[in-house]
Design a protein around this motif. Structure first.
Motif, PDB file in Angstrom:
ATOM      1  N   LEU A  23       0.830  -1.209   0.000  1.00 18.54           N
ATOM      2  CA  LEU A  23       0.000   0.000   0.000  1.00 18.54           C
ATOM      3  C   LEU A  23       0.860   1.252   0.000  1.00 18.54           C
ATOM      4  CD1 LEU A  23      -2.672   1.499   0.149  1.00 18.54           C
ATOM      5  CD2 LEU A  23      -2.641   1.191   2.638  1.00 18.54           C
ATOM      6  N   ALA A  24       1.921   1.259   0.802  1.00 17.56           N
ATOM      7  CA  ALA A  24       2.802   2.428   0.839  1.00 17.56           C
ATOM      8  C   ALA A  24       3.391   2.698  -0.536  1.00 17.56           C
ATOM      9  CB  ALA A  24       3.911   2.221   1.868  1.00 17.56           C
ATOM     10  N   ALA A  25       3.801   1.632  -1.228  1.00 18.26           N
ATOM     11  CA  ALA A  25       4.354   1.787  -2.572  1.00 18.26           C
ATOM     12  C   ALA A  25       3.293   2.270  -3.553  1.00 18.26           C
ATOM     13  CB  ALA A  25       4.950   0.458  -3.032  1.00 18.26           C
ATOM     14  N   ASP A  26       2.083   1.730  -3.438  1.00 19.71           N
ATOM     15  CA  ASP A  26       0.982   2.148  -4.309  1.00 19.71           C
ATOM     16  C   ASP A  26       0.676   3.637  -4.111  1.00 19.71           C
ATOM     17  OD1 ASP A  26      -1.484   1.236  -6.047  1.00 19.71           O
ATOM     18  OD2 ASP A  26      -2.302   2.454  -4.423  1.00 19.71           O
ATOM     19  N   LEU A  27       0.643   4.079  -2.854  1.00 17.94           N
ATOM     20  CA  LEU A  27       0.389   5.488  -2.581  1.00 17.94           C
ATOM     21  C   LEU A  27       1.515   6.360  -3.135  1.00 17.94           C
ATOM     22  CD1 LEU A  27      -0.960   5.256   1.088  1.00 17.94           C
ATOM     23  CD2 LEU A  27      -2.285   5.739  -0.977  1.00 17.94           C
ATOM     24  N   ALA A  28       2.746   5.893  -2.970  1.00 21.02           N
ATOM     25  CA  ALA A  28       3.876   6.646  -3.506  1.00 21.02           C
ATOM     26  C   ALA A  28       3.779   6.762  -5.024  1.00 21.02           C
ATOM     27  CB  ALA A  28       5.193   5.980  -3.101  1.00 21.02           C
ATOM     28  N   GLY A  29       3.333   5.680  -5.668  1.00 22.05           N
ATOM     29  CA  GLY A  29       3.159   5.714  -7.110  1.00 22.05           C
ATOM     30  C   GLY A  29       2.087   6.688  -7.553  1.00 22.05           C
ATOM     31  N   ARG A  30       1.167   7.014  -6.662  1.00 17.82           N
ATOM     32  CA  ARG A  30       0.128   7.999  -6.954  1.00 17.82           C
ATOM     33  C   ARG A  30       0.562   9.413  -6.581  1.00 17.82           C
ATOM     34  NH1 ARG A  30      -4.934   5.250  -7.496  1.00 17.82           N
ATOM     35  NH2 ARG A  30      -4.762   3.051  -6.911  1.00 17.82           N
ATOM     36  N   GLY A  31       1.819   9.539  -6.138  1.00 17.82           N
ATOM     37  CA  GLY A  31       2.323  10.854  -5.763  1.00 17.82           C
ATOM     38  C   GLY A  31       1.959  11.288  -4.362  1.00 17.82           C
ATOM     39  N   ILE A  32       1.531  10.340  -3.548  1.00 19.23           N
ATOM     40  CA  ILE A  32       1.106  10.652  -2.185  1.00 19.23           C
ATOM     41  C   ILE A  32       2.239  10.346  -1.223  1.00 19.23           C
ATOM     42  CG2 ILE A  32      -0.534  10.059  -0.343  1.00 19.23           C
ATOM     43  CD1 ILE A  32      -2.508   9.314  -2.603  1.00 19.23           C
ATOM     44  N   GLY A  33       2.567  11.327  -0.381  1.00 21.80           N
ATOM     45  CA  GLY A  33       3.674  11.138   0.544  1.00 21.80           C
ATOM     46  C   GLY A  33       3.611  12.122   1.697  1.00 21.80           C
ATOM     47  N   VAL A  34       4.774  12.594   2.124  1.00 19.36           N
ATOM     48  CA  VAL A  34       4.888  13.477   3.280  1.00 19.36           C
ATOM     49  C   VAL A  34       4.035  14.730   3.087  1.00 19.36           C
ATOM     50  CG1 VAL A  34       6.471  14.869   4.669  1.00 19.36           C
ATOM     51  CG2 VAL A  34       7.191  12.625   3.811  1.00 19.36           C
ATOM     52  N   GLY A  35       3.226  15.052   4.108  1.00 22.41           N
ATOM     53  CA  GLY A  35       2.374  16.225   4.059  1.00 22.41           C
ATOM     54  C   GLY A  35       0.981  15.957   3.517  1.00 22.41           C
ATOM     55  N   ASP A  36       0.784  14.788   2.900  1.00 18.03           N
ATOM     56  CA  ASP A  36      -0.541  14.450   2.366  1.00 18.03           C
ATOM     57  C   ASP A  36      -1.375  13.740   3.429  1.00 18.03           C
ATOM     58  OD1 ASP A  36      -0.215  15.442  -0.275  1.00 18.03           O
ATOM     59  OD2 ASP A  36       1.027  13.692  -0.755  1.00 18.03           O
ATOM     60  N   ARG A  37      -2.678  13.642   3.138  1.00 14.41           N
ATOM     61  CA  ARG A  37      -3.606  12.962   4.036  1.00 14.41           C
ATOM     62  C   ARG A  37      -4.405  11.934   3.244  1.00 14.41           C
ATOM     63  NH1 ARG A  37      -5.502  18.798   6.554  1.00 14.41           N
ATOM     64  NH2 ARG A  37      -3.510  19.225   7.629  1.00 14.41           N
ATOM     65  N   VAL A  38      -4.688  10.809   3.903  1.00 16.19           N
ATOM     66  CA  VAL A  38      -5.437   9.729   3.270  1.00 16.19           C
ATOM     67  C   VAL A  38      -6.623   9.389   4.167  1.00 16.19           C
ATOM     68  CG1 VAL A  38      -5.392   7.331   2.475  1.00 16.19           C
ATOM     69  CG2 VAL A  38      -3.372   8.803   2.169  1.00 16.19           C
ATOM     70  N   ALA A  39      -7.831   9.501   3.642  1.00 16.10           N
ATOM     71  CA  ALA A  39      -9.030   9.161   4.405  1.00 16.10           C
ATOM     72  C   ALA A  39      -9.308   7.667   4.279  1.00 16.10           C
ATOM     73  CB  ALA A  39     -10.229   9.964   3.913  1.00 16.10           C
ATOM     74  N   LEU A  40      -9.815   7.073   5.347  1.00 16.39           N
ATOM     75  CA  LEU A  40     -10.072   5.634   5.381  1.00 16.39           C
ATOM     76  C   LEU A  40     -11.535   5.364   5.689  1.00 16.39           C
ATOM     77  CD1 LEU A  40      -6.974   4.463   7.494  1.00 16.39           C
ATOM     78  CD2 LEU A  40      -7.169   4.642   5.003  1.00 16.39           C
ATOM     79  N   ALA A  41     -12.209   4.658   4.790  1.00 15.11           N
ATOM     80  CA  ALA A  41     -13.588   4.212   5.011  1.00 15.11           C
ATOM     81  C   ALA A  41     -13.590   2.692   4.946  1.00 15.11           C
ATOM     82  CB  ALA A  41     -14.526   4.804   3.969  1.00 15.11           C
ATOM     83  N   LEU A  42     -12.886   2.088   5.877  1.00 13.73           N
ATOM     84  CA  LEU A  42     -12.657   0.647   5.845  1.00 13.73           C
ATOM     85  C   LEU A  42     -13.338  -0.098   6.979  1.00 13.73           C
ATOM     86  CD1 LEU A  42      -8.873   0.712   4.880  1.00 13.73           C
ATOM     87  CD2 LEU A  42     -10.774   0.017   3.421  1.00 13.73           C
ATOM     88  N   GLY A  43     -13.820   0.618   7.987  1.00 10.56           N
ATOM     89  CA  GLY A  43     -14.422  -0.055   9.118  1.00 10.56           C
ATOM     90  C   GLY A  43     -13.369  -0.787   9.943  1.00 10.56           C
ATOM     91  N   ARG A  44     -13.807  -1.339  11.070  1.00 10.17           N
ATOM     92  CA  ARG A  44     -12.898  -2.089  11.947  1.00 10.17           C
ATOM     93  C   ARG A  44     -12.626  -3.448  11.314  1.00 10.17           C
ATOM     94  NH1 ARG A  44     -15.931  -2.134  16.242  1.00 10.17           N
ATOM     95  NH2 ARG A  44     -16.540  -4.320  16.232  1.00 10.17           N
ATOM     96  N   SER A  45     -11.404  -3.665  10.858  1.00 10.37           N
ATOM     97  CA  SER A  45     -11.113  -4.858  10.069  1.00 10.37           C
ATOM     98  C   SER A  45      -9.611  -5.072   9.980  1.00 10.37           C
ATOM     99  CB  SER A  45     -11.679  -4.699   8.645  1.00 10.37           C
ATOM    100  OG  SER A  45     -11.066  -3.577   8.010  1.00 10.37           O
ATOM    101  N   VAL A  46      -9.228  -6.249   9.482  1.00  9.40           N
ATOM    102  CA  VAL A  46      -7.811  -6.519   9.223  1.00  9.40           C
ATOM    103  C   VAL A  46      -7.279  -5.528   8.196  1.00  9.40           C
ATOM    104  CG1 VAL A  46      -6.201  -8.205   8.244  1.00  9.40           C
ATOM    105  CG2 VAL A  46      -7.962  -8.953   9.874  1.00  9.40           C
ATOM    106  N   ASP A  47      -8.082  -5.233   7.165  1.00  9.36           N
ATOM    107  CA  ASP A  47      -7.654  -4.256   6.149  1.00  9.36           C
ATOM    108  C   ASP A  47      -7.401  -2.882   6.752  1.00  9.36           C
ATOM    109  OD1 ASP A  47      -7.572  -5.988   4.037  1.00  9.36           O
ATOM    110  OD2 ASP A  47      -9.417  -5.299   3.079  1.00  9.36           O
TER     111      ASP A  47
END
Length: 625
Positions: A56-80
């Motif tokens: 996931l970290a690599a995938d986010l980096a490939g999208r240009g997402i890194g230091v200073g960015d924010r990622v919202a999570l709509a995953l619920g309580r789960s292993v994911d």
């Protein structure tokens, strides 16, 4: 008087290295140890968690997402969810967990304030996502995307996560928690005895700060995050069996849920090593019941607002101390945190006197997203130069050096462990255009605490549909626990001698049967000309229960909700029912029937009517309406 109790004082020095570095050490030392699992069979070792979070970290980096960015999570309580939060942190970004109970309009406001670069969502996300300009990515990578994984972020002052809490201005406010706060909280906790291999229950709402404990303290300490079902989804006896079957060592519960479980089964925690609880004032009688039954090895009262990274203080509850106790202390500061009591001029108050609680140390947040004035007001530098959070809580220092909570200086309350700014609920009610004036207050205590609204309708509002309309409108903007389902209507709200709304008089004149619910008003009870009368909850079109079971069910629900009478056609949620009250109703029904009737709290919560529920219990194949 300042209290500074922590591993620092025992000689255990701490310097920030980064949460991901701590977890990487666990991976290197015990790659095959269990990191996260759920009761459905999903499980990841530390090596597998590290690998998947790296994808996931690599995938986010490939999208240009890194230091200073924010990622919202709509995953619920789960292993994911656990994979995702570690992956986001390894990418250098901050994560913004979304409340599964939040309506789309509230989610939209949070996304507008947080400005995430992307939303990571489950295939059928909770909460339901509103239309948004933010890119939405469904699911997590299932293989290595081939992009190099970013290096670890070493800046302890960068944002780790943003948690949104109720705001007095009428909209939620985002609390920016830095890396150093989470790492300090998760490193060598002194509020429990933590060691590698402990199995820690994960029961919290992903959007709330308890996840800092359930996920990060667990992984940093080499434990296993065990995703459990909610206690309100099954009979408590079955849920207690899950605790034992999953070999849970450490468990956190909100005070309200703890008290409700104790009412039905004080032995539910006998298999657990450490039970932590907090979020509201606790009834010492509930703790005495636990200690008299099959107590866990440790029963720990914890205290702390979101702005100080979950727990700021803790107190171990012991049977002998609880014997004649009328209150339970919030205890002493954890780790490097400091607690101090101050007057309005920031001067320390003497031991035994009441002052406002100020919290200092590395666990203090950076401030609020986009709210510099509120940040300056709540995050205060003391005369000695220490930056602190001004909690708004009142407390006193007891002779033994522990702190005791005694109240609030403002109108913030707790409902079932959730923080609620009453001003936010009032502002939302005014925005509906249905009321010209409104006051919302909390009544009741512990698991029975709930919100009651007092309102004067607008001239255009139809009083026969007012409460139902208010509940429906508020449910579109506020999470369920912030929506008052009970209202008292006035032509104008009463004023005291100071020219302000007479809140004390409103509460003093309140009797439980004099409260209108959405169901009552829809059936013609209440009016805008006067307060709802004492018989408002007894409808003139009352239908007799069709069976003994239905009659008992109506009686039990009326008792739980403090209503004089409910009808077979009533809906539990419309009457003001909540998940915790459904748990209480299920317990009382089983005791009243003295039979083998099996009833899950969720069945009460989501049944269309009490009549339908009774029919399904008598004949599970009967789906007649």
């Amino acid at each position: 008087m300042t209290s500074d109790h922590a591993s620092d004082l025992s000689g255990n020095l701490w310097s920030p290295r980064g949460i991901s570095a701590l977890i990487q050490e666990r991976v290197a030392a015990h790659p095959d140890a269990s990191a996260v699992c759920d009761t459905a069979g999903a499980a990841l070792s530390y090596a597998e968690l590290w690998e998947r979070s790296g994808w996931l970290a690599a995938d986010l980096a490939g999208r240009g997402i890194g230091v200073g960015d924010r990622v919202a999570l709509a995953l619920g309580r789960s292993v994911d969810f656990v994979v995702a939060v570690l992956g986001v942190i390894r990418a250098g970004a901050a994560y913004v967990p979304l409340d599964p109970m939040a309506p789309p309009e509230r989610v939209d406001g949070i996304l507008a304030d947080a400005e995430p670069a992307v939303v990571l969502a489950a295939p059928n996300p909770r909460p339901a996502l509103p239309p948004t300009r933010t890119p939405v990515v469904t699911g997590l990578p299932v293989q290595d995307p081939g992009t190099p994984v970013p290096g670890p972020v070493s800046d302890p002052e960068s944002v780790f996560y943003i948690g949104f809490t109720s705001g007095s201005t009428g909209r939620p406010k985002g609390v920016m928690i830095p890396h150093r706060a989470v790492e300090r909280f998760a490193t060598a906790p002194n509020y429990i005895r933590f060691e590698p291999g402990l199995r820690v229950a994960c029961l919290g709402n992903p959007a709330f700060d308890i996840m800092l404990f359930e996920v990060w303290t667990t992984l940093a300490g080499g434990g296993t995050v065990v995703i459990l079902p909610d206690a309100v989804d099954m009979p408590i006896a079955d849920w207690a069996a899950v605790l034992a079957g999953e070999r849970i060592d450490v468990l956190f519960l909100t005070t309200a849920l703890l008290e409700m479980i104790v009412l039905e089964n004080p032995r539910a925690f006998g298999s657990v090593r450490s039970v932590l609880f907090g979020g509201d004032v606790v009834d010492p009688g509930a703790l005495r019941a636990i200690c008299a039954a099959e107590p866990p090895r440790e029963l720990v009262h914890v205290y702390g607002p979101t702005e100080t990274a979950t727990f700021a203080s803790s107190h171990v509850c012991r049977g002998e101390e609880l014997r004649d106790a009328r209150a339970v202390p919030i205890g002493r500061a954890v780790q490097s945190t400091t607690l101090s009591l101050r007057d309005a001029n920031l001067r320390p108050v003497p031991s035994g006197e009441v002052g406002e609680i100020y919290i200092g140390g590395p666990q203090v947040a950076l401030g609020y997203v986009g709210l510099p004035e509120l940040t300056a007001e709540r995050f205060v530098v003391l005369p000695d130069g220490e930056r602190t959070y001004r909690t708004g809580d009142l407390g006193r220092l007891l002779p033994d050096g522990t702190f005791e909570f005694v109240g609030r200086v403002d109108r913030q309350v707790k409902v079932r462990g959730f923080r609620v700014e009453l001003g936010e609920v009032e502002a939302a009610a005014l925005r509906t255009g249905l009321v010209a004036a409104v006051v919302v207050e909390r009544v009741g205590a512990g698991p029975e605490a709930h919100l009651v609204g007092f309102a004067a309708p607008t001239a255009e509002a139809d009083p026969t549909d007012l409460v139902a309309g208010l509940v429906k409108a508020l449910s579109q903007t506020l999470p369920e626990y912030m929506v008052p389902h009970r209202w008292r209507l006035f032509p104008t709200l009463p004023i005291n001698s100071n020219g302000k709304v007479d809140r004390t008089g409103l509460l003093a004149g309140l009797t439980e049967p004099a409260i209108a619910t959405a169901a009552d008003v829809a059936n013609g009870a209440g009016s805008s000309a006067a307060p709802v009368d004492a018989d408002a909850d007894v409808a003139t079109d009352f239908t007799e229960p069709e069976s003994e079971l239905c009659a008992v069910l109506c009686e039990v629900v009326a008792g739980v909700l403090h209503l004089r009478q409910v009808k077979p056609e009533d809906n539990f949620l419309d009457l003001g029912g909540t998940s915790i009250l459904a748990l209480q109703a299920a317990s009382r029904l089983r005791k009243a029937l003295l039979s083998d009737v099996l009833l899950n709290p969720a069945e009460i919560l989501f049944a269309d009517s009490l009549r339908d529920l009774s029919r399904s219990l008598l004949d599970p194949t009967d789906t007649a309406q």
